[in-house]
Design an enzyme around this catalytic site. Structure first.
Site, PDB file in Angstrom:
ATOM      1  N   ARG A  54      34.916 -55.328  -0.802  1.00  0.00           N
ATOM      2  CA  ARG A  54      33.483 -55.027  -0.907  1.00  0.00           C
ATOM      3  C   ARG A  54      33.001 -54.995  -2.356  1.00  0.00           C
ATOM      4  O   ARG A  54      31.889 -55.413  -2.650  1.00  0.00           O
ATOM      5  CB  ARG A  54      33.192 -53.669  -0.246  1.00  0.00           C
ATOM      6  N   TYR A  63      60.344 -51.035   4.510  1.00  0.00           N
ATOM      7  CA  TYR A  63      61.756 -50.690   4.412  1.00  0.00           C
ATOM      8  C   TYR A  63      62.662 -51.800   4.955  1.00  0.00           C
ATOM      9  O   TYR A  63      63.790 -51.951   4.534  1.00  0.00           O
ATOM     10  CB  TYR A  63      62.021 -49.322   5.077  1.00  0.00           C
ATOM     11  N   GLY A 111      62.344 -54.763   4.321  1.00  0.00           N
ATOM     12  CA  GLY A 111      62.495 -55.786   3.278  1.00  0.00           C
ATOM     13  C   GLY A 111      63.442 -55.332   2.178  1.00  0.00           C
ATOM     14  O   GLY A 111      63.745 -56.095   1.263  1.00  0.00           O
ATOM     15  N   LYS A 112      63.921 -54.100   2.249  1.00  0.00           N
ATOM     16  CA  LYS A 112      64.783 -53.595   1.181  1.00  0.00           C
ATOM     17  C   LYS A 112      66.186 -54.171   1.325  1.00  0.00           C
ATOM     18  O   LYS A 112      66.736 -54.267   2.425  1.00  0.00           O
ATOM     19  CB  LYS A 112      64.819 -52.064   1.199  1.00  0.00           C
ATOM     20  N   HIS A 163      59.593 -45.825   8.574  1.00  0.00           N
ATOM     21  CA  HIS A 163      60.660 -46.267   7.669  1.00  0.00           C
ATOM     22  C   HIS A 163      62.059 -45.783   8.106  1.00  0.00           C
ATOM     23  O   HIS A 163      62.984 -46.573   8.239  1.00  0.00           O
ATOM     24  CB  HIS A 163      60.391 -45.784   6.242  1.00  0.00           C
ATOM     25  N   LYS A 203      65.529 -37.015   7.444  1.00  0.00           N
ATOM     26  CA  LYS A 203      64.783 -36.040   6.650  1.00  0.00           C
ATOM     27  C   LYS A 203      64.038 -36.695   5.493  1.00  0.00           C
ATOM     28  O   LYS A 203      64.542 -37.643   4.877  1.00  0.00           O
ATOM     29  CB  LYS A 203      65.686 -34.888   6.181  1.00  0.00           C
ATOM     30  N   ASP A 246      83.924 -47.346  -4.741  1.00  0.00           N
ATOM     31  CA  ASP A 246      82.536 -47.403  -5.168  1.00  0.00           C
ATOM     32  C   ASP A 246      82.057 -48.848  -5.358  1.00  0.00           C
ATOM     33  O   ASP A 246      82.606 -49.581  -6.173  1.00  0.00           O
ATOM     34  CB  ASP A 246      82.434 -46.628  -6.491  1.00  0.00           C
ATOM     35  N   LEU A 247      81.074 -49.222  -4.578  1.00  0.00           N
ATOM     36  CA  LEU A 247      80.455 -50.532  -4.781  1.00  0.00           C
ATOM     37  C   LEU A 247      79.010 -50.304  -5.247  1.00  0.00           C
ATOM     38  O   LEU A 247      78.085 -50.232  -4.449  1.00  0.00           O
ATOM     39  CB  LEU A 247      80.471 -51.329  -3.477  1.00  0.00           C
ATOM     40  N   THR A 248      78.896 -50.104  -6.556  1.00  0.00           N
ATOM     41  CA  THR A 248      77.555 -49.991  -7.105  1.00  0.00           C
ATOM     42  C   THR A 248      77.121 -51.408  -7.475  1.00  0.00           C
ATOM     43  O   THR A 248      77.846 -52.116  -8.167  1.00  0.00           O
ATOM     44  CB  THR A 248      77.561 -49.056  -8.336  1.00  0.00           C
TER      45      THR A 248
END
Ligand code: BG6
Length: 485
Positions: free
Chosen positions: A46, A183, A185-186, A244, A333, A396-398
């Site tokens: 508008r 979410y 698409g993450k 989400h 949560k 750990d797979l960061t």
């Protein structure tokens, strides 16, 4: 495949969503050369704006921290393909004006095909009239595709959602409609399909025999901050849980789809959601933040009514009544104004049955959706040395460490590209929405006082981990705190 001769029309181009998400995503795709070569972008709203003002607005959220000349150059190119039309949301005349502008652009194309993708970044109040007007005034009848991309809120409960979906369906087919839940698409949500179905080891332990409880957590370190007008009407359950987090839950728990096709995936998601009964009051914890350390409370937000009992935090436990998941609590949560920004899935496995190890940590698989995408598995290993003692360790797979500084696409980039390709896999189907609302409508009606006095949320300080009651709430469902969890 992408279609040449495409125009993306952003309705609500002067609004917040367009500025913060839609245009930056379009620019991201454009600058990576992922859009059709001859793409044009038309903004509609508008507000009366001259081209300069429009261009300033749409590029205000595009980042170029090092002032790189090549980015600057691309921003200029992006402006050159972007035009703006102002008009009302409720008159034929205004939409005829928009259509005239689109026709003019298309006349310059050499071929007959014309494709129009309408992205509705609009408030719910004008949503239905706009879908009607677009069909009546701006729809290409021959030689091309028309699609609409729409965003939540998809109604406020089961009934209003059905009305809304029904009204849109009067003019747009399911095939033409792309309902965004960003979410989906993450990157790490998309990763669920691979983690679950490309690994035998994961699949083997993915059930009630091995898993004690699951938490899906959304934390934001800021409050409503001026967005209270919208928020107070909707509350945290509608803002985050019902869409989400429930979407994340469905990809986490669905059975293996027959194929990767959009319909096969969505069939499985609907099936698992249908096995979830409506949330019980006794499985719910509601909170509202209060001012702390100089930060304002929810009720201090001027756009919020003084006496609001709207929850800004909610934990709800869902149960899936099917053979795989019966008896496993899924705790969803979410909260605003908490101590950190984090979205993660935490799957806590059961205790080892053998009596030889006592008081050892449970295995946990954590999928961190944001920030800093990661998957890590908490295991027990023997401490090095002559004695046999178990200690908790992380595998750990960061992503940053494993894959380096690769570009992880923004959710909106991934989804807009999917919509341009006509791929519905990561969009929400009508029956998914229906079943999602069935799960949450009774609890929402209770919160809104339809069946008696409105429940009072418990208070939690701005910047805290949430209500103090949360610790006993999750413990009730068998969650056992291990180190750093
Ligand atoms: C939106 C909510 O859908 O998601 C917002 O309306 C919330 O309240 C946002 O802040 C969170 O998205 P993200 O991608 O930043 O986690």
């Amino acid at each position: 495949e992408l279609k040449e001769n495409t125009i993306i029309i952003v309705l609500g181009a002067s609004g917040d969503l367009a500025k913060k998400k839609t245009y930056p995503a379009l620019f991201g795709l454009y600058s990576q050369r992922l859009l059709p070569r001859d793409i044009k972008i038309v903004g509609y709203a508008r507000t009366k704006m001259d081209p300069e003002e429009y261009h300033k607005r749409i590029t205000s959220y595009i980042k170029n921290p090092d002032d790189k000349p090549e980015v600057k150059q691309k921003i200029e190119e992006f402006k050159a393909i972007s035009t703006y039309v102002s008009g009302a949301y409720d008159t034929d005349e205004a939409f005829e004006g928009l259509n005239g502008h689109l026709d003019e652009i298309e006349r310059k194309y050499q071929t007959k095909e014309r494709n129009r993708i309408f992205y509705l970044a609009l408030p719910p109040s004008v949503f239905i009239p706009v879908t009607e007007h677009l069909k009546r005034n701006c729809y290409v009848l021959r030689g091309g595709v028309n699609r609409i991309i729409i965003e939540k809120p998809f109604g406020k409960d089961l009934e209003s959602c059905r009305q809304l979906i029904g009204a849109v369906k009067q003019n747009w087919t399911e095939d033409e409609t792309f309902r965004i839940d960003h979410y989906l698409g993450k990157e790490m949500v998309k990763n669920m399909l691979v983690l679950r179905f490309a690994n035998v080891s994961m699949g083997a332990a993915w059930d009630k025999n091995h898993i004690s409880n699951v938490q899906i957590t959304f934390k934001e370190p800021f409050g409503t901050e001026g967005r209270g007008g919208y928020f107070d009407e909707f509350g945290i359950i509608r803002d985050i849980l019902q869409n989400h987090l429930l979407q994340v839950l469905s990809v986490l728990t669905m059975e293996r789809p027959v194929s990767f096709s959009a319909e096969d995936i969505r069939d499985e998601k609907v099936k698992v959601l249908r096995a979830i009964p409506p949330v019980e009051r006794s499985d719910t914890l509601l909170g509202q933040y209060v001012g702390a350390d100089g930060k304002p409370g929810y009720l201090d937000d001027e756009t919020v009514p003084r006496d609001s009992v709207c929850p800004t935090f909610a934990a709800t436990t869902l149960w899936i009544n099917n053979p795989r998941w019966e008896g496993v609590p899924f705790i969803l949560k979410a909260g605003k104004a908490l101590n950190e920004a984090k979205v993660e899935i935490r799957i806590q496995f059961k205790d080892v049955t053998s009596g030889i190890f006592k008081d050892i940590s449970r295995n946990e698989l954590v999928i961190r959706i944001q920030p800093s995408e990661a998957v890590y598995l908490k295991l027990n290993a023997k401490t090095p040395g002559l004695y046999t003692r178990a200690v908790p360790v992380d595998m750990d797979l960061t992503y940053k460490r494993r894959f380096g500084e690769v570009h992880i696409p923004e959710a909106y980039e991934a989804l807009i590209l999917d919509a341009l390709k006509g791929d519905h896999s990561n969009f929400v189907r009508d029956d998914e929405l229906d079943v999602a609302w069935k799960i949450f409508t009774p609890i929402l009606h209770w919160i809104e006082g339809r069946s008696g006095p409105r429940p009072r949320p418990v208070e939690y300080p701005y910047g805290s981990r949430g209500p103090a009651e949360l610790t006993s709430f999750v413990a009730k469902y068998g969650f056992r705190r291990s180190e750093e969890s």
